[in-house]
Design an enzyme around this catalytic site. Structure first.
Site, PDB file in Angstrom:
ATOM      1  N   LYS A 191      25.589 130.319 -21.345  1.00 24.88           N
ATOM      2  CA  LYS A 191      25.590 129.443 -20.166  1.00 24.88           C
ATOM      3  C   LYS A 191      25.727 127.979 -20.587  1.00 24.88           C
ATOM      4  CE  LYS A 191      21.605 128.030 -18.125  1.00 24.88           C
ATOM      5  NZ  LYS A 191      21.536 126.582 -17.886  1.00 24.88           N
ATOM      6  N   ASN A 192      24.936 127.592 -21.582  1.00 22.67           N
ATOM      7  CA  ASN A 192      24.893 126.174 -21.942  1.00 22.67           C
ATOM      8  C   ASN A 192      26.140 125.683 -22.677  1.00 22.67           C
ATOM      9  OD1 ASN A 192      22.460 126.006 -20.686  1.00 22.67           O
ATOM     10  ND2 ASN A 192      21.229 125.657 -22.529  1.00 22.67           N
ATOM     11  N   ARG A 220      20.320 132.236 -12.318  1.00 19.99           N
ATOM     12  CA  ARG A 220      21.015 131.047 -12.800  1.00 19.99           C
ATOM     13  C   ARG A 220      21.445 131.241 -14.253  1.00 19.99           C
ATOM     14  NH1 ARG A 220      17.513 126.343 -13.129  1.00 19.99           N
ATOM     15  NH2 ARG A 220      19.318 125.784 -14.346  1.00 19.99           N
ATOM     16  N   ARG A 253      13.218 114.153 -17.240  1.00 19.37           N
ATOM     17  CA  ARG A 253      14.618 114.293 -17.630  1.00 19.37           C
ATOM     18  C   ARG A 253      15.506 113.125 -17.191  1.00 19.37           C
ATOM     19  NH1 ARG A 253      16.336 120.523 -16.834  1.00 19.37           N
ATOM     20  NH2 ARG A 253      17.221 120.375 -18.878  1.00 19.37           N
ATOM     21  N   ASP A 268      14.020 126.388 -25.095  1.00 15.17           N
ATOM     22  CA  ASP A 268      14.445 127.398 -24.121  1.00 15.17           C
ATOM     23  C   ASP A 268      13.928 128.801 -24.455  1.00 15.17           C
ATOM     24  OD1 ASP A 268      15.699 125.529 -22.589  1.00 15.17           O
ATOM     25  OD2 ASP A 268      17.742 126.044 -23.193  1.00 15.17           O
ATOM     26  N   CYS A 277      16.206 121.926 -13.086  1.00 18.18           N
ATOM     27  CA  CYS A 277      14.914 122.578 -13.330  1.00 18.18           C
ATOM     28  C   CYS A 277      13.780 121.562 -13.298  1.00 18.18           C
ATOM     29  CB  CYS A 277      14.915 123.204 -14.723  1.00 18.18           C
ATOM     30  SG  CYS A 277      15.274 124.946 -14.766  1.00 18.18           S
TER      31      CYS A 277
HETATM   32  C1  UD1 Z   1      19.891 120.961 -22.458  1.00 15.28           C
HETATM   33  C2  UD1 Z   1      19.949 122.392 -22.035  1.00 15.28           C
HETATM   34  C3  UD1 Z   1      18.551 122.927 -21.749  1.00 15.28           C
HETATM   35  C4  UD1 Z   1      17.662 122.698 -22.975  1.00 15.28           C
HETATM   36  C5  UD1 Z   1      17.716 121.250 -23.426  1.00 15.28           C
HETATM   37  C6  UD1 Z   1      16.978 121.011 -24.741  1.00 15.28           C
HETATM   38  C7  UD1 Z   1      22.056 122.751 -20.916  1.00 15.28           C
HETATM   39  C8  UD1 Z   1      22.790 122.994 -19.650  1.00 15.28           C
HETATM   40  N1  UD1 Z   1      20.755 122.505 -20.833  1.00 15.28           N
HETATM   41  O1  UD1 Z   1      19.327 120.204 -21.387  1.00 15.28           O
HETATM   42  O2  UD1 Z   1      18.659 124.327 -21.476  1.00 15.28           O
HETATM   43  O3  UD1 Z   1      16.320 123.010 -22.626  1.00 15.28           O
HETATM   44  O4  UD1 Z   1      19.087 120.852 -23.631  1.00 15.28           O
HETATM   45  O5  UD1 Z   1      17.454 121.843 -25.734  1.00 15.28           O
HETATM   46  O6  UD1 Z   1      22.638 122.794 -21.985  1.00 15.28           O
HETATM   47  N2  UD1 Z   1      16.244 112.563 -22.417  1.00 15.28           N
HETATM   48  C9  UD1 Z   1      16.073 111.218 -22.209  1.00 15.28           C
HETATM   49  N3  UD1 Z   1      17.138 110.485 -21.759  1.00 15.28           N
HETATM   50  C10 UD1 Z   1      18.361 111.036 -21.543  1.00 15.28           C
HETATM   51  C11 UD1 Z   1      18.548 112.407 -21.768  1.00 15.28           C
HETATM   52  C12 UD1 Z   1      17.465 113.156 -22.215  1.00 15.28           C
HETATM   53  O7  UD1 Z   1      14.968 110.700 -22.399  1.00 15.28           O
HETATM   54  O8  UD1 Z   1      19.272 110.306 -21.144  1.00 15.28           O
HETATM   55  C13 UD1 Z   1      15.109 113.398 -22.892  1.00 15.28           C
HETATM   56  C14 UD1 Z   1      14.727 114.498 -21.940  1.00 15.28           C
HETATM   57  O9  UD1 Z   1      13.840 114.046 -20.950  1.00 15.28           O
HETATM   58  C15 UD1 Z   1      14.081 115.500 -22.866  1.00 15.28           C
HETATM   59  C16 UD1 Z   1      14.876 115.351 -24.151  1.00 15.28           C
HETATM   60  O10 UD1 Z   1      15.534 114.078 -24.052  1.00 15.28           O
HETATM   61  O11 UD1 Z   1      12.749 115.152 -23.101  1.00 15.28           O
HETATM   62  C17 UD1 Z   1      15.911 116.403 -24.409  1.00 15.28           C
HETATM   63  O12 UD1 Z   1      16.727 116.538 -23.273  1.00 15.28           O
HETATM   64  P1  UD1 Z   1      18.253 116.981 -23.394  1.00 15.28           P
HETATM   65  O13 UD1 Z   1      18.513 117.465 -24.783  1.00 15.28           O
HETATM   66  O14 UD1 Z   1      19.116 115.898 -22.874  1.00 15.28           O
HETATM   67  O15 UD1 Z   1      18.288 118.227 -22.396  1.00 15.28           O
HETATM   68  P2  UD1 Z   1      19.446 118.614 -21.381  1.00 15.28           P
HETATM   69  O16 UD1 Z   1      20.756 118.242 -21.930  1.00 15.28           O
HETATM   70  O17 UD1 Z   1      19.073 118.177 -20.025  1.00 15.28           O
END
Ligand code: UD1
Length: 429
Positions: free
Chosen positions: A22-23, A408, A131, A316, A126
């Site tokens: 999915k990711n 999902r 986030r 995850d 989620c």
């Molecule tokens: C993706 C995955 C999700 C997984 C996560 C971490 C997909 C669709 N989703 O989510 O399944 O749990 O990676 O492996 O691939 N953060 C910031 N600022 C930002 C972006 C992120 O502070 O601009 C923080 C987030 O709050 C979190 C951490 O960085 O604490 C990691 O988030 P991130 O790796 O960006 O997760 P996603 O890409 O949303």
């Protein structure tokens, strides 16, 4: 609303086909924005998140057709998708759509690269912490985007087109890496992304971008160097296997005992999780067909695990491991370092008789001899599947409601577990 009823106690034996990730499928679909030519994706999982993203892309004027089964596949897991963004008719991604799926925010970078402008709602997704998207915006600004926030929207412009730039992320973000990587592939000039996320799904997207004509060095490392030409072309790419689905079924087998071949997947995609399972007493073997998981006789040994970005143990799989440890012979600890508030499964696992104490970001799990079935509620994607894992080993009947969370991210879970001997059925409301 559908629910899933599980009657626990059966061991799992047989084979489970693992779907495309999915990711990876979601950002790969979004990468189609970068070219007016057709991008063909194979091994795309059948998931509601994929359907939702398809709707969102339709809204930008992108045509998506789905072909039938992959050759050699029996009952049609995963499919081939042809995506054509010949013309982008709308560069706005509205709140109603983006709020339903967080990853759709990643259209921002590709839209900017292709059209020089984009208006994208701040995401929802989620409920596992705040986030934010600051890193996405910081990365796109480094490529020359002008960004303002207005009424819940990110309004971004790059009048002369995006240009290569240097970005060092202060922390690892999967989404920000995807967004900036795709934007850089569609930009003109060289971009260096330091402290990039190294998740295999990012490597998968990078390989697809290379097939589309981008030049990328450092794939699968923390430093990506992207030589964008500004013009990408169509390509055909197969989505890599879903390592989270792989790890989830591995934990299910570890929980019930038994012997299951997880087909079409690879151990190297989640070595850290398999190391933990081996420590817990599970036998894990790579074969030509996939990964074989077995636990026979021996109990589950407790483990001490902390989540962290790839290649460490993935957040995850945190909820699934916790479900497994509820029946370990001793005390385990699991620390969640990626997302605050990703412990919503704890209360529900407790309803099945689990003994879990929370202290800040660490959960202490004392294994119990018996879990007992109960009605429980899915709260997010990965939490919901942890309840299924616990239910498979609980005495009696567990009903998991709000299973739309499961749909999902897990392709026909009741069918995949059912064919290995689990007593599991979907009850349609
Ligand atoms: C993706 C995955 C999700 C997984 C996560 C971490 C997909 C669709 N989703 O989510 O399944 O749990 O990676 O492996 O691939 N953060 C910031 N600022 C930002 C972006 C992120 O502070 O601009 C923080 C987030 O709050 C979190 C951490 O960085 O604490 C990691 O988030 P991130 O790796 O960006 O997760 P996603 O890409 O949303």
């Amino acid at each position: 609303m559908d629910s899933i009823r599980v009657t626990g106690g059966n061991r799992l034996n047989g084979a489970i086909p693992i779907s495309g990730a999915k990711n990876a499928a979601l950002p790969l679909m979004i990468a189609s924005i970068l070219t007016p030519e057709t991008l063909t994706l194979e091994n795309v999982p059948r998931l509601t998140d994929v359907q939702k993203l398809a709707q969102i892309l339709n809204n930008h004027g992108i045509d998506i057709t789905i072909a039938g089964k992959r050759a050699g596949q029996g009952e049609g897991y995963s499919r081939t998708m042809h995506i054509s963004a010949a013309e982008i008719v709308d560069t706005t991604a509205p709140y109603e759509l983006v709020s339903q799926m967080r990853a759709s925010f990643w259209v921002l970078g590709p839209l900017l690269a292709r059209c020089g402008k984009a208006k994208v709602s701040l995401p929802g997704g989620c409920a596992i912490g705040t986030r934010p998207v600051d890193l996405h915006l910081m990365g796109l600004e480094a490529l020359g985007a002008e960004i303002e926030l207005d009424a819940g929207y990110v309004i971004a412009r790059a009048p002369g087109g995006l240009k290569g730039g240097n970005i060092t992320f202060p922390m690892v973000s999967v989404g920000a890496t995807h967004n900036v990587l795709m934007a850089a592939a569609g930009a003109k000039g060289t971009t260096v992304i330091e402290n990039a996320a190294r998740e295999p799904e990012i490597g998968d997207v990078a390989r697809c971008l290379v097939a589309m004509g981008a030049e990328i060095e450092g794939i699968d490392t923390g430093t990506l160097v992207v030589h964008g030409s500004g013009a990408l072309h169509g390509a055909t790419h197969a989505v890599l296997p879903d390592r989270i689905e792989t790890g989830t079924y591995a934990m299910a087998v570890a929980m019930t005992g038994g012997d299951v071949l997880l087909e079409n997947t690879r151990m190297d995609l989640l070595q850290a999780a398999f190391d933990v399972l081996v420590e817990a007493g599970v036998t894990v073997t790579q074969t030509n067909e996939g990964v074989r998981i077995a636990r026979n006789g021996a109990g589950i040994r407790p483990v001490h695990v902390s989540t962290a970005p790839y290649p460490a143990f993935p957040t995850d799989l945190q909820a699934q491991l916790m479900a497994l440890m509820t029946k370990a012979d001793g005390v385990s600890t699991i620390t969640e370092t990626i997302f605050e508030n990703r412990f919503m499964h704890v209360q529900e696992l407790a309803r099945l008789g689990a003994d879990i104490r929370l202290n800040g970001e660490t959960a202490t799990i004392t294994g119990v001899k018996t879990l007992k079935g109960a009605p429980v509620m899915a709260t997010d994607l990965r939490a919901s599947v942890s309840l299924i894992i616990a239910a498979l080993a609980a005495e009696g009947e567990t009903t998991v409601s709000r299973v739309y969370h499961l749909d999902r991210g897990f392709e026909r879970i009741e069918e995949k577990l059912g064919r290995c001997g689990a007593q599991i059925e979907r009850i349609s409301a």
